[in-house]
Design a protein around this motif. Structure first.
Motif, short mmCIF file in Angstrom:
data_model
loop_
_atom_site.label_atom_id
_atom_site.label_comp_id
_atom_site.label_asym_id
_atom_site.label_seq_id
_atom_site.Cartn_x
_atom_site.Cartn_y
_atom_site.Cartn_z
N HIS A 1 12.13 -1.64 -3.99
CA HIS A 1 11.04 -0.85 -3.42
C HIS A 1 9.91 -0.77 -4.44
CE1 HIS A 1 13.20 0.24 0.19
NE2 HIS A 1 14.26 0.53 -0.54
N PRO B 1 16.46 5.83 -0.64
CA PRO B 1 17.07 4.49 -0.67
C PRO B 1 18.30 4.42 -1.57
CG PRO B 1 14.69 4.33 -0.79
CD PRO B 1 15.02 5.79 -0.89
N HIS C 1 6.63 -4.40 0.25
CA HIS C 1 7.72 -3.67 0.90
C HIS C 1 9.04 -4.44 0.81
CE1 HIS C 1 4.08 -1.96 2.75
NE2 HIS C 1 4.78 -0.85 2.79
N ALA C 2 10.14 -3.67 0.82
CA ALA C 2 11.47 -4.28 0.77
C ALA C 2 11.89 -4.81 2.13
CB ALA C 2 12.49 -3.26 0.27
N VAL D 1 15.89 2.25 3.62
CA VAL D 1 14.62 2.94 3.43
C VAL D 1 14.82 4.45 3.50
CG1 VAL D 1 12.28 3.29 4.36
CG2 VAL D 1 13.28 1.00 4.32
N GLU E 1 7.91 5.96 -3.07
CA GLU E 1 8.93 5.01 -3.51
C GLU E 1 8.94 3.75 -2.64
OE1 GLU E 1 13.79 4.74 -4.20
OE2 GLU E 1 12.79 6.69 -4.12
N THR E 2 8.90 3.92 -1.33
CA THR E 2 9.02 2.77 -0.43
C THR E 2 7.67 2.27 0.09
OG1 THR E 2 9.22 4.17 1.54
CG2 THR E 2 11.26 3.63 0.35
#
Length: 288
Positions: free
Chosen positions: A14, A191, A84-85, A278, A162-163
């Motif tokens: 993230h 997460p 983004h993850a 997430v 964080e995300t």
């Protein structure tokens, strides 16, 4: 172009700093409710008006059995940027259907009512699980919706550093409880927080020993006590009816998932084997 799918948890990165609180939550008072809705009404407007009329700050609602007119939805997918993850798929469209199972988190975004909805349904002889786009939803038939209305805390969307997703976050307003006893809590797991272990820890904040669990979210893979594992590390989930810890019993988390390859999985979550991707937006309600 979308990024390659992660193969291990270490591949999931993230973009922002780690939130210090991995189990953010707020105590509140939950009341079992029933809400009558009429055919042809927009879902988001109808549920928001109901919440205004009843004085609830948020709600977690069961939309199972609801008949919807044509609507749009998305599914989990790889990120389409370098930040983004994970991300959402391109938008899909349904011609309308009855929802077999569905959970709606009713909260606030940009000063207006908003809903985060995951649903499971059958259409064209195929089962689907997806994230429904609330502004496209309209009731196709009269329905009776059940769930819990909340007082003293609410879900409110804001940017999660964080995300870098705009997510429902937990906001507390204990003064609004007006002497009501806290019998529930809402949470948005951070997460990599394990779904089972996170719920177990939070359940200790509630009065008594037993509680029910309601909600939805995303997992980075999952293992089940009674089914094959989901090895895809980008997914969306919904908790099924019966997710609960009975008095003096063991927490049971039946859930449905869909991964980035549209694979569907179902089973009871294995402790320590269901890391949050997430977030997971949850309501825990103490049993009487």
């Amino acid at each position: 172009m979308r990024r390659p799918a992660p193969q291990t948890l270490d591949d999931i990165r993230h973009p922002g700093p780690l939130a210090q609180d991995r189990l953010p939550h707020a105590l509140c008072h939950a009341i079992k409710i029933e809400c009558q809705v009429s055919a042809g009404e927009p879902l988001l407007d109808t549920l928001g008006r109901w919440a205004d009329d009843t004085g609830f700050s948020s709600a977690v609602l069961d939309l199972s059995g609801v008949q919807l007119a044509a609507f749009d939805y998305v599914m989990p997918d790889r990120a389409d940027d370098d930040r983004h993850a994970a991300w959402y798929s391109d938008t899909h469209s349904s011609k309308g259907t009855e929802l077999e199972e569905a959970i709606a988190i009713l909260g606030w975004r940009d000063g207006a009512w908003f809903a985060h909805i995951h649903a499971y349904w059958r259409e064209n002889n195929t089962w689907h699980l997806g994230h429904l786009l609330p502004e496209t939803l309209r009731f196709n038939d009269d329905a009776n919706i059940t769930g819990h209305g909340l007082v003293g805390a609410r879900f409110e969307a804001s940017l999660d550093p964080e995300t870098e997703f705009t997510l429902f976050r937990v906001t507390s307003d204990r003064d609004a409880m007006s002497g009501k006893t806290a019998n529930a809590l809402i949470t948005t797991l951070a997460p990599f927080t394990d779904l089972y272990e996170g719920i177990t820890a939070l359940g200790n904040q509630l009065p008594g020993d037993g509680y029910s669990v309601h909600g939805l979210g995303s997992l980075a893979g999952s293992h089940f006590e009674d089914g094959p594992p989901m090895t895809g590390l980008i997914s969306e989930i919904l908790l099924q009816n019966g997710a609960a810890k009975p008095q003096n019993g063991k927490l049971s988390l039946p859930l449905r998932t869909v991964d980035l390859n549209k694979g569907l999985f179902q089973g009871h979550a294995t402790p320590g084997k269901c890391p949050t991707l997430v977030t997971n937006e949850l309501l825990l309600v103490a049993q009487n």
